[in-house]
Design an enzyme around this catalytic site. Structure first.
Site, PDB file in Angstrom:
ATOM      1  N   SER A 132       0.820  -1.220   0.000  1.00  0.00           N
ATOM      2  CA  SER A 132       0.000   0.000   0.000  1.00  0.00           C
ATOM      3  C   SER A 132       0.853   1.269   0.000  1.00  0.00           C
ATOM      4  CB  SER A 132      -0.891   0.037   1.241  1.00  0.00           C
ATOM      5  OG  SER A 132      -1.630  -1.141   1.336  1.00  0.00           O
ATOM      6  N   GLU A 247      -2.680 -15.126   1.836  1.00  0.00           N
ATOM      7  CA  GLU A 247      -3.219 -14.455   3.013  1.00  0.00           C
ATOM      8  C   GLU A 247      -4.529 -15.130   3.425  1.00  0.00           C
ATOM      9  OE1 GLU A 247      -3.602  -9.710   4.217  1.00  0.00           O
ATOM     10  OE2 GLU A 247      -3.425 -10.297   2.148  1.00  0.00           O
TER      11      GLU A 247
HETATM   12  C1  LIG Z   1      -4.584  -3.243  10.243  1.00  0.00           C
HETATM   13  C2  LIG Z   1      -4.062  -3.038   8.853  1.00  0.00           C
HETATM   14  C3  LIG Z   1      -2.857  -3.620   8.489  1.00  0.00           C
HETATM   15  C4  LIG Z   1      -2.354  -3.403   7.199  1.00  0.00           C
HETATM   16  N1  LIG Z   1      -1.142  -3.957   6.859  1.00  0.00           N
HETATM   17  C5  LIG Z   1      -0.620  -3.717   5.629  1.00  0.00           C
HETATM   18  C6  LIG Z   1       0.689  -4.195   5.283  1.00  0.00           C
HETATM   19  O1  LIG Z   1       1.365  -4.852   6.089  1.00  0.00           O
HETATM   20  N2  LIG Z   1       1.184  -3.904   4.067  1.00  0.00           N
HETATM   21  C7  LIG Z   1       0.467  -3.192   3.140  1.00  0.00           C
HETATM   22  O2  LIG Z   1       0.953  -3.003   2.035  1.00  0.00           O
HETATM   23  N3  LIG Z   1      -0.777  -2.699   3.435  1.00  0.00           N
HETATM   24  C8  LIG Z   1      -1.332  -2.946   4.658  1.00  0.00           C
HETATM   25  N4  LIG Z   1      -2.571  -2.427   4.987  1.00  0.00           N
HETATM   26  C9  LIG Z   1      -3.253  -1.563   4.029  1.00  0.00           C
HETATM   27  C10 LIG Z   1      -4.491  -2.153   3.378  1.00  0.00           C
HETATM   28  O3  LIG Z   1      -4.149  -3.121   2.429  1.00  0.00           O
HETATM   29  C11 LIG Z   1      -5.269  -0.978   2.769  1.00  0.00           C
HETATM   30  O4  LIG Z   1      -5.715  -0.189   3.836  1.00  0.00           O
HETATM   31  C12 LIG Z   1      -6.433  -1.425   1.931  1.00  0.00           C
HETATM   32  O5  LIG Z   1      -5.990  -2.048   0.746  1.00  0.00           O
HETATM   33  C13 LIG Z   1      -7.375  -0.243   1.556  1.00  0.00           C
HETATM   34  O6  LIG Z   1      -6.634   0.766   0.962  1.00  0.00           O
HETATM   35  P1  LIG Z   1      -6.705   2.284   1.495  1.00  0.00           P
HETATM   36  O7  LIG Z   1      -6.521   2.255   2.977  1.00  0.00           O
HETATM   37  O8  LIG Z   1      -5.756   3.086   0.674  1.00  0.00           O
HETATM   38  O9  LIG Z   1      -8.199   2.760   1.229  1.00  0.00           O
HETATM   39  P2  LIG Z   1      -8.787   3.267  -0.170  1.00  0.00           P
HETATM   40  O10 LIG Z   1      -8.459   2.289  -1.252  1.00  0.00           O
HETATM   41  O11 LIG Z   1      -8.418   4.692  -0.370  1.00  0.00           O
HETATM   42  O12 LIG Z   1     -10.343   3.173   0.120  1.00  0.00           O
HETATM   43  C14 LIG Z   1     -11.059   4.156   0.875  1.00  0.00           C
HETATM   44  C15 LIG Z   1     -12.537   3.806   0.812  1.00  0.00           C
HETATM   45  O13 LIG Z   1     -12.984   3.860  -0.553  1.00  0.00           O
HETATM   46  C16 LIG Z   1     -13.569   2.623  -0.949  1.00  0.00           C
HETATM   47  N5  LIG Z   1     -13.249   2.314  -2.354  1.00  0.00           N
HETATM   48  C17 LIG Z   1     -12.028   2.399  -2.943  1.00  0.00           C
HETATM   49  N6  LIG Z   1     -12.123   1.987  -4.230  1.00  0.00           N
HETATM   50  C18 LIG Z   1     -13.413   1.609  -4.422  1.00  0.00           C
HETATM   51  C19 LIG Z   1     -14.135   1.089  -5.550  1.00  0.00           C
HETATM   52  N7  LIG Z   1     -13.540   0.858  -6.716  1.00  0.00           N
HETATM   53  N8  LIG Z   1     -15.456   0.830  -5.387  1.00  0.00           N
HETATM   54  C20 LIG Z   1     -16.085   1.056  -4.201  1.00  0.00           C
HETATM   55  N9  LIG Z   1     -15.448   1.563  -3.108  1.00  0.00           N
HETATM   56  C21 LIG Z   1     -14.141   1.827  -3.225  1.00  0.00           C
HETATM   57  C22 LIG Z   1     -12.926   1.594  -0.027  1.00  0.00           C
HETATM   58  O14 LIG Z   1     -13.734   0.438   0.083  1.00  0.00           O
HETATM   59  C23 LIG Z   1     -12.810   2.366   1.281  1.00  0.00           C
HETATM   60  O15 LIG Z   1     -14.027   2.341   1.975  1.00  0.00           O
HETATM   61  C24 LIG Z   1      -3.093  -2.631   6.269  1.00  0.00           C
HETATM   62  C25 LIG Z   1      -4.317  -2.055   6.643  1.00  0.00           C
HETATM   63  C26 LIG Z   1      -4.783  -2.236   7.930  1.00  0.00           C
HETATM   64  C27 LIG Z   1      -6.094  -1.601   8.305  1.00  0.00           C
END
Ligand SMILES: Cc1cc2nc3c(=O)[nH]c(=O)nc-3n(C[C@H](O)[C@H](O)[C@H](O)COP(=O)(O)OP(=O)(O)OC[C@H]3O[C@@H](n4cnc5c(N)ncnc54)[C@H](O)[C@@H]3O)c2cc1C
Length: 407
Positions: A132, A247
């Protein structure tokens, strides 16, 4: 779907049970019953015991130090460890053993396998996951960490975020853009970077609970050898997607066990707090029971497919969506049962940050507050958000029209 395991799997189950009886301390009631320091010490020792007995990397080839067993036996082992309330390794083993190890077995060169797999098993190398970025989460292919070739090296510039436990690892696997001139999925490579590389900086992020489980990782002219690529240069997307499957692999088997253990604790909480005769609470507890049972059967379905084809299909999204949304309602019920007492922190805090508290944990308010406040909230975000799972289910299982892509 056949709900019975074949005889050879049951024979292996008996072997695992006798191993557990021999190696677990007398009076063992679960890792959740230990305090944080003791749990950490136990986990390190336990990981070594698993590794010494060929139970870590059980289905990896023997020539690299794995156990040479089948995927089904791997699932049986995961089930028995969950039932005995013992971890399969440290928290970083989710990314190091399950993700990186399995990915190297599938995609690594002979040299990479010979070098890294024994080191992952011994714990000398601990990998964390750098997927991410601030502007690339659900839309992962939008990532912008650059890897530019300079002679025999890649030069990394950019940032990763939400990297779980980066402060405990010594390696990070990253997805980086190696070719900005092609369609976004085609110019990405899967690279391995030591976290001690000059130009790499790890900054922990403070979470809701006040603790820091994940981090930001910054790359400024960080140089790694050209050979630190898994799969083909610009072909990292395929590798990245297969890793995400790992995963979910064993989750299908162990989630029903972990959530059942949590539900038993919830039932006990209702009894302890004198709420088990309240018809509304009883109705909600019954609802939780039906969901945990549904999760069990969903798990069998996914496992059957996984064992047949070795791959997880889009059906795994149903389970991810189901358990993460169930969990938020279950912990909400725990807080309702606790009532005003739920505002006062007491007792040990959970040992982990994902899914339920560890089996064997006491029914303390701290356990439920932290699971409620953080773990369950995050469940519908990590490993793919609920909205993204619904899109996968709609498009790939139900055959609904594709979501429009904004231009
Ligand atoms: C506890 C935890 C541990 C994590 N550990 C890791 C790790 O070790 N390594 C790593 O790389 N990442 C990690 N992550 C990150 C995680 O993979 C991302 O948070 C996740 O993929 C969502 O991306 P974002 O946070 O950028 O949200 P965004 O993608 O910005 O989404 C924000 C909101 O918009 C919605 N949204 C986005 N696109 C769409 C769509 N096309 N249609 C409908 N709704 C949409 C989403 O559902 C969400 O509600 C971790 C996250 C958490 C919470």
């Amino acid at each position: 779907m056949n709900l019975n395991y074949p005889a050879e799997a049951e024979a292996f189950r008996a072997e695992v049970r006798s191993f557990l009886a021999q190696h677990l301390p007398d009076g063992w009631t679960g890792i959740g019953a230990l305090d944080r320091d003791d749990a950490e010490e136990f986990t390190i020792r336990w990981r070594r015991t698993l590794s010494d007995n060929g139970l870590l990397g059980l289905s990896w080839p023997k020539e690299y130090g794995g156990g040479g067993r089948t995927k089904l036996e791997q699932v049986v082992l995961a089930e028995e460890l969950a039932r005995a309330c013992v971890p399969f390794g440290r928290l970083t083993d989710t990314t190091s053993v399950k993700m990186m190890g399995n990915t190297l077995v599938r995609w690594g060169t002979e040299e990479q396998k010979q070098h890294f797999i024994p080191r992952i098993l011994s714990g000398d190398d601990i990998f964390v996951q750098g997927y991410s970025e601030p502007n690339a989460g659900s839309d992962l292919a939008a990532l912008s960490l650059r890897a530019d070739r300079d002679g025999d090296e890649w030069v990394l510039n950019g940032q990763k975020i939400w990297t779980s436990r980066a402060y405990e690892g010594n390696w990070i696997f990253v997805l980086a853009r190696t070719n900005p001139d092609v369609a976004k999925h085609h110019g990405i490579s899967f690279l391995l970077c030591p976290l001690e590389t000059p130009g790499v900086e790890v900054r922990p992020i403070r979470m809701l609970t006040g603790e820091s489980d994940f981090c930001e990782v910054f790359f400024t002219d960080a140089r790694i050898p050209i050979g630190n690529v898994v799969g083909e240069v610009d072909g990292g997307w395929k590798v990245a997607m297969s890793l995400l499957g790992h995963e979910r692999g064993e989750e299908a088997a162990i989630n029903p066990i972990l959530f059942r253990a949590e539900l038993d604790r919830l039932l006990q909480l209702a009894r302890d707090r004198g709420r088990d005769r309240d018809p509304v609470i009883r109705d909600r507890l019954a609802w939780c029971y039906t969901k945990v049972e549904t999760l069990r059967f969903l798990g069998y379905r996914i496992l059957t497919q996984y064992l047949r084809s070795g791959e997880l299909g889009p059906e795994a999204s149903i389970s991810k969506l189901f358990w993460s949304e169930y969990h938020q309602r279950a912990v909400d019920l725990a807080m309702q049962i606790l009532g005003a007492a739920g505002m006062v922190r007491e007792g040990p805090r959970p040992l982990r940050y994902f899914r339920p508290d560890e089996p064997g944990a006491p029914n303390s308010t701290n356990s439920w507050i932290d699971v409620m406040l953080l773990n369950a909230r995050a469940g519908t975000v990590y490993a793919g958000t609920s909205q993204v799972q619904r899109t996968i289910i709609g498009e790939q299982i139900l055959g609904l029209p594709k979501e429009p892509v904004p231009s």
